[in-house]
Design a protein around this motif. Structure first.
Motif, mmCIF file in Angstrom:
data_model
loop_
_atom_site.group_PDB
_atom_site.id
_atom_site.type_symbol
_atom_site.label_atom_id
_atom_site.label_comp_id
_atom_site.label_asym_id
_atom_site.label_seq_id
_atom_site.Cartn_x
_atom_site.Cartn_y
_atom_site.Cartn_z
ATOM 1 N N PRO A 57 0.821 -1.220 0.000
ATOM 2 C CA PRO A 57 0.000 0.000 0.000
ATOM 3 C C PRO A 57 0.854 1.268 0.000
ATOM 4 O O PRO A 57 0.368 2.323 -0.348
ATOM 5 C CB PRO A 57 -0.823 -0.123 1.277
ATOM 6 C CG PRO A 57 -0.090 -1.071 2.122
ATOM 7 C CD PRO A 57 0.662 -1.984 1.223
ATOM 8 N N GLU A 58 2.130 1.171 0.377
ATOM 9 C CA GLU A 58 2.933 2.389 0.440
ATOM 10 C C GLU A 58 3.288 2.911 -0.940
ATOM 11 O O GLU A 58 3.746 4.030 -1.088
ATOM 12 C CB GLU A 58 4.189 2.154 1.285
ATOM 13 C CG GLU A 58 5.242 1.247 0.661
ATOM 14 C CD GLU A 58 4.871 -0.228 0.735
ATOM 15 O OE1 GLU A 58 3.910 -0.557 1.444
ATOM 16 O OE2 GLU A 58 5.552 -1.033 0.070
ATOM 17 N N ALA A 59 3.040 2.085 -1.985
ATOM 18 C CA ALA A 59 3.414 2.524 -3.328
ATOM 19 C C ALA A 59 2.416 3.501 -3.925
ATOM 20 O O ALA A 59 2.739 4.197 -4.881
ATOM 21 C CB ALA A 59 3.542 1.312 -4.251
ATOM 22 N N LEU A 60 1.212 3.560 -3.385
ATOM 23 C CA LEU A 60 0.198 4.533 -3.813
ATOM 24 C C LEU A 60 -0.238 4.384 -5.274
ATOM 25 O O LEU A 60 -0.874 5.283 -5.814
ATOM 26 C CB LEU A 60 0.708 5.971 -3.625
ATOM 27 C CG LEU A 60 0.885 6.477 -2.201
ATOM 28 C CD1 LEU A 60 1.286 7.939 -2.243
ATOM 29 C CD2 LEU A 60 -0.390 6.336 -1.416
ATOM 30 N N THR A 61 0.093 3.264 -5.897
ATOM 31 C CA THR A 61 -0.227 3.152 -7.324
ATOM 32 C C THR A 61 -1.724 3.232 -7.577
ATOM 33 O O THR A 61 -2.170 3.951 -8.467
ATOM 34 C CB THR A 61 0.295 1.815 -7.866
ATOM 35 O OG1 THR A 61 1.521 1.525 -7.221
ATOM 36 C CG2 THR A 61 0.508 1.886 -9.346
ATOM 37 N N VAL A 63 -4.068 4.583 -5.783
ATOM 38 C CA VAL A 63 -4.584 5.926 -5.531
ATOM 39 C C VAL A 63 -4.300 6.837 -6.721
ATOM 40 O O VAL A 63 -5.171 7.566 -7.207
ATOM 41 C CB VAL A 63 -3.944 6.485 -4.251
ATOM 42 C CG1 VAL A 63 -4.328 7.929 -4.061
ATOM 43 C CG2 VAL A 63 -4.383 5.668 -3.064
ATOM 44 N N MET A 64 -3.059 6.762 -7.215
ATOM 45 C CA MET A 64 -2.680 7.619 -8.346
ATOM 46 C C MET A 64 -3.531 7.311 -9.565
ATOM 47 O O MET A 64 -4.012 8.199 -10.253
ATOM 48 C CB MET A 64 -1.217 7.382 -8.699
ATOM 49 C CG MET A 64 -0.287 7.970 -7.711
ATOM 50 S SD MET A 64 -0.513 9.727 -7.676
ATOM 51 C CE MET A 64 0.177 10.092 -6.103
#
Lengths: 104, 396, 190
Positions: A57-61, A63-64
């Motif tokens: 989840p830290e990659a934010l893909t 969300v982006m």
């Protein structure tokens, strides 16, 4: 404890199909556009759910992706509705079954 | 002094502590909601009477002065009148939407107060994206206005609603654009963080409020005009202009629903004013270090009241605009000015590290050369030429 | 447990609004219900800790797209199916049938897939600062492209929807007609 991932996916599939049914079955061009927006939204929900439950989840893909998708949906809606209005002015209808000039 | 400053926070903690542990989060939230509703409900009542009195004075007459001392009980009388009036729903109306519209307008506005910091440690929730929340909540009111206008099945209502929506969408753009430089300066979307970024004093005595920078002053101007238009205040009140549209989308509303619309509009004004105080006027910070002993919420209240008075003053002074003037003003003047203001703010922030003598003056000059010609040119362009006859695109 | 109940409530709310948006007869009701469904999705995003996306969804979909749809509905009025006449049933049932097939096709793998089981969510959050940094570093090219795309869409929408200027020779004839059917492309009689 929140709902499991599968429930989000099922919900998203449901929304997608509702949008699909509307886009295929309804005759008003505006309703078709609403249906397409619903389908896009269902896909966005999948992105967010996979981002939240995924291993990174830290990659934010996710969300982006959804942010860009929302921006593009806005552009799509603006152009699509402008087309509907232009067509209406030309042909006095927004019903898909009457817009058949291209039919041979 | 510390106690006085934090008196509401301490009271809330104390009252929450009285509840059983399991219920404490709920009680804490309910207390905040009750406090907000009480404060801004009172604020609404007071503003209606004070507005009428001020307008009266400015127009060389007494305002309402019959009910209670100095007419101060007038809001109560108005409220009773509204509640006891017959609730008329037009025969042809879309009943469900007609009923929902006032609720849809008023309910979201209350939510907007949740993110405003009213004093030190005094914001109901500290959201990471507070200002985004604020604007997102505000966008619901457009739908509510549409519902009201459309469901009434009355051409004046529909025209008023269309005008209102065109106006709200047009002025939301400069409103948001004017707040962007502030976010750049604070480096955060959280409203308490923005207030924190405006603490301290430049040169030892000038407070670091955003309005006291060149870009902040320009942005504040744009923000104020856009805020007045967003909340349908007077120079921009043509969605409900009584003399041309009867009352716009409010035409078919009476009694309590009308009162709800009225409440919603004033609350919207309060919310956006609170946002203006937070973004540009330093939030709850005192204007000078020797005044810091006064409680922070007091300063917020003072700035808030001053801005509300400014809006009342504008209402008494300016005539109503025409719709095409209104939209031209937003798109041809406010939006470009806000964009140039963004550039000016970037230049100001980038040059923040300059150390040489006269650095501050040079920065001011830099921003002024960016903003002043733009202001003059845009203003000329907007004013210039003879007014052309209106072209109707759709309303033929 | 509380989150779960909230999820089912919001999910039911969203699905109900989506169904209403696709089945109601009055286009304005459809558009308003679609706005409700979009708001429900925003709530789902908020539940999934995607705060920024949720608010962006609310701002763009409820604040802009729904209003745009309503404007389009009002500008193309006189076009709804008249209340007395039942909507032609065939294409509707075909659409619903196709949608049911698609639902089955999507839902079966979801329910049967073993890798989707269980998966409790980790501690995820998308702070605004991180999103901003990513947008300005890793995703800066897409961001610029979206900016260009939105500008293009804005201009395109204005150009498409703008009424065509009457030519100079037409102007001599006084007020231009509301629309002129070109020869080979007669307007549909109402």
């Amino acid at each position: 404890m929140s709902a499991p991932l599968t429930h989000y996916l099922i919900l998203s599939a449901l929304l997608f199909c509702i949008g699909f049914a509307g886009a295929v079955g309804r005759r008003s061009a505006i309703l078709v556009l609403i249906g397409i927006e619903l389908m896009l939204n269902a896909a966005n929900l999948n992105f967010i759910a996979f981002w939240r439950y995924g291993p990174h989840p830290e990659a934010l893909t996710g969300v982006m992706f959804v942010l860009f998708s929302i921006a593009i949906a806005a552009a799509e809606a603006a152009v699509g509705l402008a087309l509907v209005i232009a067509t209406y002015r030309q042909r006095r209808t927004t019903r898909m079954d009457q817009l058949d000039t291209l039919k041979g | 002094m510390k106690t006085l400053d934090q008196i509401f926070v301490l009271t809330q903690h104390w009252l929450t502590g009285l509840a059983p542990a399991a219920l404490q989060p709920l009680v804490s939230m309910l207390l905040i909601i009750a406090a907000l509703m009480a404060v801004f409900g009172t604020c609404f009542a007071l503003t209606t009477i004070l507005e009428r009195k001020t307008l009266g004075r400015m127009q060389n007459r007494y305002g309402p002065n019959r009910v209670g001392p100095f007419g101060l009980l007038q809001p109560a009388a108005d409220g009773i009148k509204m509640l006891t009036k017959e609730d008329i729903v037009p025969e042809a109306a879309d009943k469900a939407l007609h009923f929902l519209a006032p609720l849809a307008l008023t309910a979201p506005v209350w939510l907007a107060f949740a993110v405003l910091p009213f004093g030190r440690n005094m914001s109901a929730i500290e959201l990471d994206a507070g200002i985004l929340f604020f604007f997102a909540i505000g966008s619901a009111s457009e739908l509510a206005v549409f519902m009201a206008g459309w469901s009434s099945q009355n051409k004046y209502s529909l025209l008023g609603a269309m005008r209102a929506i065109a106006q709200m969408i047009s002025y939301e753009v400069p409103l948001v654009l004017a707040s962007v430089p502030v976010l750049m300066a604070a480096g955060s979307l959280s409203l308490p963080e923005i207030v924190r970024a405006q603490s301290g004093y430049a040169l030892g005595w000038i407070p670091r409020w955003n309005v006291l920078t060149p870009w902040g002053a320009a942005g504040f101007g744009v923000f104020l005009v856009a805020a007045a238009a967003e909340s349908n205040r007077c120079p921009f009140d043509l969605p409900e202009g009584e003399s041309e549209l009867i009352a716009g989308f409010l035409t078919e509303y009476s009694g309590f629903k009308y009162a709800l619309f009225f409440l919603g509009e004033y609350l919207g004004l309060f919310a956006v004013t609170g946002l203006g105080v937070t973004l540009f006027l330093g939030g709850w910070h005192a204007p000078a270090s020797w005044l810091e002993w006064l409680p922070s919420w007091g300063w917020f209240g003072a700035k808030f009241s001053a801005l509300i008075f400014l809006f009342i003053w504008m209402r008494a002074t300016l005539p109503r605009l025409r719709l095409d003037q209104l939209l031209n003003f937003a798109w041809k003047f406010l939006v470009p000015l806000a964009l140039i203001d963004l550039v000016a703010a970037a230049a100001w922030l980038k040059s923040g590290g300059w150390q040489f003598a006269w650095a501050l003056e040079t920065r001011w000059l830099l921003c002024a050369t960016l903003l002043a010609p733009a202001y003059v040119c845009l203003g000329r362009h907007w004013r210039g030429g003879t007014p052309k006859p209106r072209r109707y695109h759709y309303a033929q | 447990m509380r989150n779960e109940i909230a999820f089912y409530l919001v999910a039911a709310f969203t699905v109900a609004f989506a169904i209403a948006a696709m089945t109601l007869r009055d286009l304005v009701h459809c558009a308003l219900c679609a706005a409700g469904a979009f708001a429900g999705l925003a709530m789902l995003y908020l539940q999934l800790d995607a705060e920024f996306v949720g608010f962006a969804q609310l701002l763009v979909y409820v604040g802009a797209i729904a209003v745009l749809i309503l404007f389009a509905v009002l500008l193309t009025r006189g076009d709804e199916v008249r209340p007395g006449r039942a909507a032609p049933a065939r294409s509707w049932w075909m659409g619903a049938g196709a949608a049911a097939l698609v639902l089955a096709a999507i839902a079966a793998p979801i329910l049967l897939s073993p890798s989707l089981e269980g998966g409790a969510p980790g501690a995820a959050s998308a702070p605004v600062r991180r999103i901003g940094e990513e947008l300005m570093t890793r995703y800066v090219l897409p961001l610029e492209l979206v900016g260009v795309l939105l500008t293009g869409a804005l201009l395109g929408a204005v150009v498409i929807a703008m009424r065509e200027e009457p030519r100079t020779e037409d102007k001599a004839g006084g007020i231009p007609p509301r629309f002129t059917p070109t020869p080979g492309n007669p307007a549909n009689p109402r």
